[in-house]
Motif scaffolding. Structure first.
Motif, PDB file in Angstrom:
ATOM      1  N   LEU A   1       0.914  -1.487  -0.121  1.00  0.00           N
ATOM      2  CA  LEU A   1       0.074  -0.022  -0.045  1.00  0.00           C
ATOM      3  C   LEU A   1       0.678   1.215   0.022  1.00  0.00           C
ATOM      4  O   LEU A   1       0.721   2.244  -0.723  1.00  0.00           O
ATOM      5  CB  LEU A   1      -0.952   0.077   1.183  1.00  0.00           C
ATOM      6  N   VAL A   2       1.842   1.028   0.792  1.00  0.00           N
ATOM      7  CA  VAL A   2       2.736   2.280   0.755  1.00  0.00           C
ATOM      8  C   VAL A   2       3.635   2.529  -0.406  1.00  0.00           C
ATOM      9  O   VAL A   2       3.684   3.732  -0.941  1.00  0.00           O
ATOM     10  CB  VAL A   2       3.780   2.087   2.006  1.00  0.00           C
ATOM     11  N   ASP A   3       4.014   1.378  -0.971  1.00  0.00           N
ATOM     12  CA  ASP A   3       4.505   1.598  -2.366  1.00  0.00           C
ATOM     13  C   ASP A   3       3.682   2.076  -3.307  1.00  0.00           C
ATOM     14  O   ASP A   3       4.052   3.084  -4.264  1.00  0.00           O
ATOM     15  CB  ASP A   3       5.107   0.276  -2.742  1.00  0.00           C
ATOM     16  N   THR A   4       2.349   1.672  -3.435  1.00  0.00           N
ATOM     17  CA  THR A   4       1.389   2.381  -4.324  1.00  0.00           C
ATOM     18  C   THR A   4       1.328   3.950  -4.098  1.00  0.00           C
ATOM     19  O   THR A   4       1.397   4.444  -5.101  1.00  0.00           O
ATOM     20  CB  THR A   4       0.237   1.647  -4.074  1.00  0.00           C
ATOM     21  N   ALA A   5       1.318   4.125  -2.790  1.00  0.00           N
ATOM     22  CA  ALA A   5       1.072   5.522  -2.422  1.00  0.00           C
ATOM     23  C   ALA A   5       2.256   6.438  -3.125  1.00  0.00           C
ATOM     24  O   ALA A   5       2.090   7.429  -3.849  1.00  0.00           O
ATOM     25  CB  ALA A   5       1.074   5.874  -0.967  1.00  0.00           C
ATOM     26  N   LEU A   6       3.700   5.665  -2.971  1.00  0.00           N
ATOM     27  CA  LEU A   6       4.700   6.516  -3.215  1.00  0.00           C
ATOM     28  C   LEU A   6       4.719   6.891  -4.715  1.00  0.00           C
ATOM     29  O   LEU A   6       5.186   7.733  -5.480  1.00  0.00           O
ATOM     30  CB  LEU A   6       5.933   5.637  -2.686  1.00  0.00           C
ATOM     31  N   THR A   7       4.275   5.542  -5.550  1.00  0.00           N
ATOM     32  CA  THR A   7       4.131   5.494  -6.940  1.00  0.00           C
ATOM     33  C   THR A   7       3.136   6.530  -7.312  1.00  0.00           C
ATOM     34  O   THR A   7       3.562   7.451  -8.390  1.00  0.00           O
ATOM     35  CB  THR A   7       3.637   4.152  -7.469  1.00  0.00           C
ATOM     36  N   LEU A   8       2.036   6.874  -6.645  1.00  0.00           N
ATOM     37  CA  LEU A   8       1.189   7.815  -7.108  1.00  0.00           C
ATOM     38  C   LEU A   8       1.398   9.039  -6.837  1.00  0.00           C
ATOM     39  O   LEU A   8       1.326  10.172  -7.681  1.00  0.00           O
ATOM     40  CB  LEU A   8      -0.321   7.428  -6.576  1.00  0.00           C
ATOM     41  N   ASN A   9       2.243   9.270  -5.865  1.00  0.00           N
ATOM     42  CA  ASN A   9       2.749  10.679  -5.394  1.00  0.00           C
ATOM     43  C   ASN A   9       3.707  11.104  -6.507  1.00  0.00           C
ATOM     44  O   ASN A   9       3.714  12.281  -6.432  1.00  0.00           O
ATOM     45  CB  ASN A   9       3.362  10.405  -4.001  1.00  0.00           C
ATOM     46  N   ALA A  10       4.410  10.379  -6.828  1.00  0.00           N
ATOM     47  CA  ALA A  10       5.458  10.768  -7.787  1.00  0.00           C
ATOM     48  C   ALA A  10       4.764  11.536  -9.135  1.00  0.00           C
ATOM     49  O   ALA A  10       5.563  12.023  -9.877  1.00  0.00           O
ATOM     50  CB  ALA A  10       6.374   9.605  -8.151  1.00  0.00           C
ATOM     51  N   MET A  11       3.548  11.215  -9.339  1.00  0.00           N
ATOM     52  CA  MET A  11       2.684  11.486 -10.550  1.00  0.00           C
ATOM     53  C   MET A  11       2.022  12.962 -10.108  1.00  0.00           C
ATOM     54  O   MET A  11       1.277  13.505 -10.999  1.00  0.00           O
ATOM     55  CB  MET A  11       1.751  10.700 -10.923  1.00  0.00           C
TER      56      MET A  11
ATOM     57  N   VAL B   1      -5.547   4.281   5.479  1.00  0.00           N
ATOM     58  CA  VAL B   1      -5.502   5.661   5.019  1.00  0.00           C
ATOM     59  C   VAL B   1      -4.780   6.675   5.542  1.00  0.00           C
ATOM     60  O   VAL B   1      -4.173   7.420   5.145  1.00  0.00           O
ATOM     61  CB  VAL B   1      -6.941   6.126   4.939  1.00  0.00           C
ATOM     62  N   ASP B   2      -4.802   6.552   7.041  1.00  0.00           N
ATOM     63  CA  ASP B   2      -4.089   7.243   7.682  1.00  0.00           C
ATOM     64  C   ASP B   2      -2.464   7.121   7.455  1.00  0.00           C
ATOM     65  O   ASP B   2      -1.754   8.042   7.299  1.00  0.00           O
ATOM     66  CB  ASP B   2      -4.271   6.962   9.362  1.00  0.00           C
ATOM     67  N   LEU B   3      -2.165   5.669   7.526  1.00  0.00           N
ATOM     68  CA  LEU B   3      -0.806   5.621   7.049  1.00  0.00           C
ATOM     69  C   LEU B   3      -0.306   5.937   5.743  1.00  0.00           C
ATOM     70  O   LEU B   3       0.780   6.688   5.450  1.00  0.00           O
ATOM     71  CB  LEU B   3      -0.675   4.062   7.064  1.00  0.00           C
ATOM     72  N   LEU B   4      -1.229   5.955   4.870  1.00  0.00           N
ATOM     73  CA  LEU B   4      -1.087   6.439   3.440  1.00  0.00           C
ATOM     74  C   LEU B   4      -0.703   7.981   3.364  1.00  0.00           C
ATOM     75  O   LEU B   4       0.206   8.482   2.812  1.00  0.00           O
ATOM     76  CB  LEU B   4      -2.249   5.836   2.614  1.00  0.00           C
ATOM     77  N   SER B   5      -1.757   8.606   4.012  1.00  0.00           N
ATOM     78  CA  SER B   5      -1.594   9.963   4.482  1.00  0.00           C
ATOM     79  C   SER B   5      -0.294  10.724   4.929  1.00  0.00           C
ATOM     80  O   SER B   5       0.379  11.648   4.326  1.00  0.00           O
ATOM     81  CB  SER B   5      -2.708  10.804   5.223  1.00  0.00           C
ATOM     82  N   GLN B   6       0.438   9.684   5.564  1.00  0.00           N
ATOM     83  CA  GLN B   6       1.618  10.170   5.876  1.00  0.00           C
ATOM     84  C   GLN B   6       2.835  10.100   4.971  1.00  0.00           C
ATOM     85  O   GLN B   6       4.093  10.495   5.136  1.00  0.00           O
ATOM     86  CB  GLN B   6       2.033   9.385   7.417  1.00  0.00           C
TER      87      GLN B   6
ATOM     88  N   VAL C   1       2.534  10.689   1.537  1.00  0.00           N
ATOM     89  CA  VAL C   1       2.305  11.521   0.267  1.00  0.00           C
ATOM     90  C   VAL C   1       2.313  13.090   0.681  1.00  0.00           C
ATOM     91  O   VAL C   1       2.074  13.352   1.878  1.00  0.00           O
ATOM     92  CB  VAL C   1       1.005  11.170  -0.347  1.00  0.00           C
ATOM     93  N   ASN C   2       2.308  14.043  -0.469  1.00  0.00           N
ATOM     94  CA  ASN C   2       2.504  15.370  -0.226  1.00  0.00           C
ATOM     95  C   ASN C   2       0.994  16.049  -0.531  1.00  0.00           C
ATOM     96  O   ASN C   2       0.946  16.996  -0.134  1.00  0.00           O
ATOM     97  CB  ASN C   2       3.394  15.995  -1.359  1.00  0.00           C
TER      98      ASN C   2
END
Ligand code: NCD
Length: 319
Positions: A90-100, A115-120, A122-123
């Protein structure tokens, strides 16, 4: 209008005034959505990505429509069909999307806290569209707006929340929101479907529908969340309907002008009688869906205004 939050992860961190700010703006968007020209540029240039790791009809459709009506570029990813499940992935997915460079990330996930974890990581601004049995803030906000419009106020009301409370993020977010706005809350359902430590919630609890609905202004029905049950929580659906299903006879115990709510999806003949659900003099279920779009527009608009401040000065590189 001030809303000093970076994300919308739950009702818990919101103040009374935050809630009123969202609802007041959502009221304006509700009128806007009834007009012929339903398009604004409030989110023009913004990218909204929807990631739903769990099934959804209303929530996903309304987030998508909300973003489009505000002029955002909206992308909905088919997460349920992918093999991504949890933890590091999930974190990897978040980082991938964040790069876009998305600006708004709308996430639904079967695990509480995901969702809380993911929010930490991304920008961008993250909106929780439901995480496990934890929170579903936009649902509680759209319920609040529906109640305020039907009853003319959002305080000192008696609200009966009925059914599968234990597995319901809708119930949790509603208990918090309605509690913050100083309402009287009753939880009605079988003891097996009450959350642990329910006595700490500051609510009344009963397993008798007639007692729970007595004098209620609002009757909120919930679906049996079978996908979150790992054993026999109820004897049978027939027996459950007999004791806890909302019928006209049970509704007669509530105030004569009490409204009937349901977040959907509804199981007619299990938690609610079809005729009660369809009775437009009592049921506000369709209004809830309508307010869902307005509330999500308001929430994304307010979060994007905060983004503005952070990204100002970095913009316009190509112009
Ligand atoms: C709810 C959910 O997903 O938590 N639905 C919704 O968002 N409208 C309730 C449910 O699934 O029963």
């Amino acid at each position: 209008m001030s809303f000093a939050h970076r994300h919308l992860l739950g009702i818990e961190p919101l103040s009374q005034s935050d809630i009123i700010t969202i609802l007041d703006l959502a009221d304006k968007y509700a009128a806007f959505n009834r007009s012929r020209h339903k398009h604004s540029d409030a989110l023009a240039g913004r990218t909204q990505i929807n990631m739903f790791f769990e099934n959804s009809t209303r929530t996903q459709a309304s987030f998508e429509l909300a973003g489009k009506r505000l002029g955002a570029d909206v992308m909905s990813m088919a997460m349920a069909a992918s093999s991504i499940k949890k933890g590091e992935t999930l974190v990897d997915t978040a980082l991938t999307l964040n790069a876009m460079h998305p600006d708004l990330l709308v996430v639904r996930h079967p695990h509480s806290g995901a969702v809380d974890l993911l929010s930490q990581k991304v920008n961008c601004a993250v909106l929780n569209a439901g995480d496990g049995r934890h929170e579903h803030p936009t649902q509680a906000l759209l319920d609040a707006l529906t109640i305020r419009r039907a009853k003319g106020r959002l305080h000192r009301l008696t609200v009966a929340i009925c059914g599968d409370i234990a597995h319901s993020r809708v119930a949790r977010s509603n208990i918090m929101l309605l509690g913050k706005m100083e309402n009287r809350i009753r939880l009605v359902g079988p003891p097996t479907l009450m959350p642990a430590r329910v006595s700490e919630f500051g609510v009344e609890v009963t397993s008798d529908m007639r007692e729970g609905l007595e004098g209620a202004d609002v009757v909120m029905m919930l679906r049996l969340q079978k996908e979150r049950m790992d054993g026999g929580f109820i004897p049978s659906e027939r027996e459950y309907y007999h004791r806890f299903g909302l019928t006209a006879e049970k509704l007669a115990h509530a105030k004569p002008d009490a409204i009937v709510m349901h977040p959907g999806p509804m199981n007619r003949g299990v938690e609610i009688d079809g005729d009660v659900a369809d009775d437009v003099t009592r049921s506000v279920i369709q209004e809830q869906v309508e307010m869902g779009v307005a509330v999500r527009m308001a929430a994304m608009d307010l979060l994007a205004r905060n983004l503005e401040e952070r990204t100002d000065g970095e913009e316009g590189v190509l112009v």
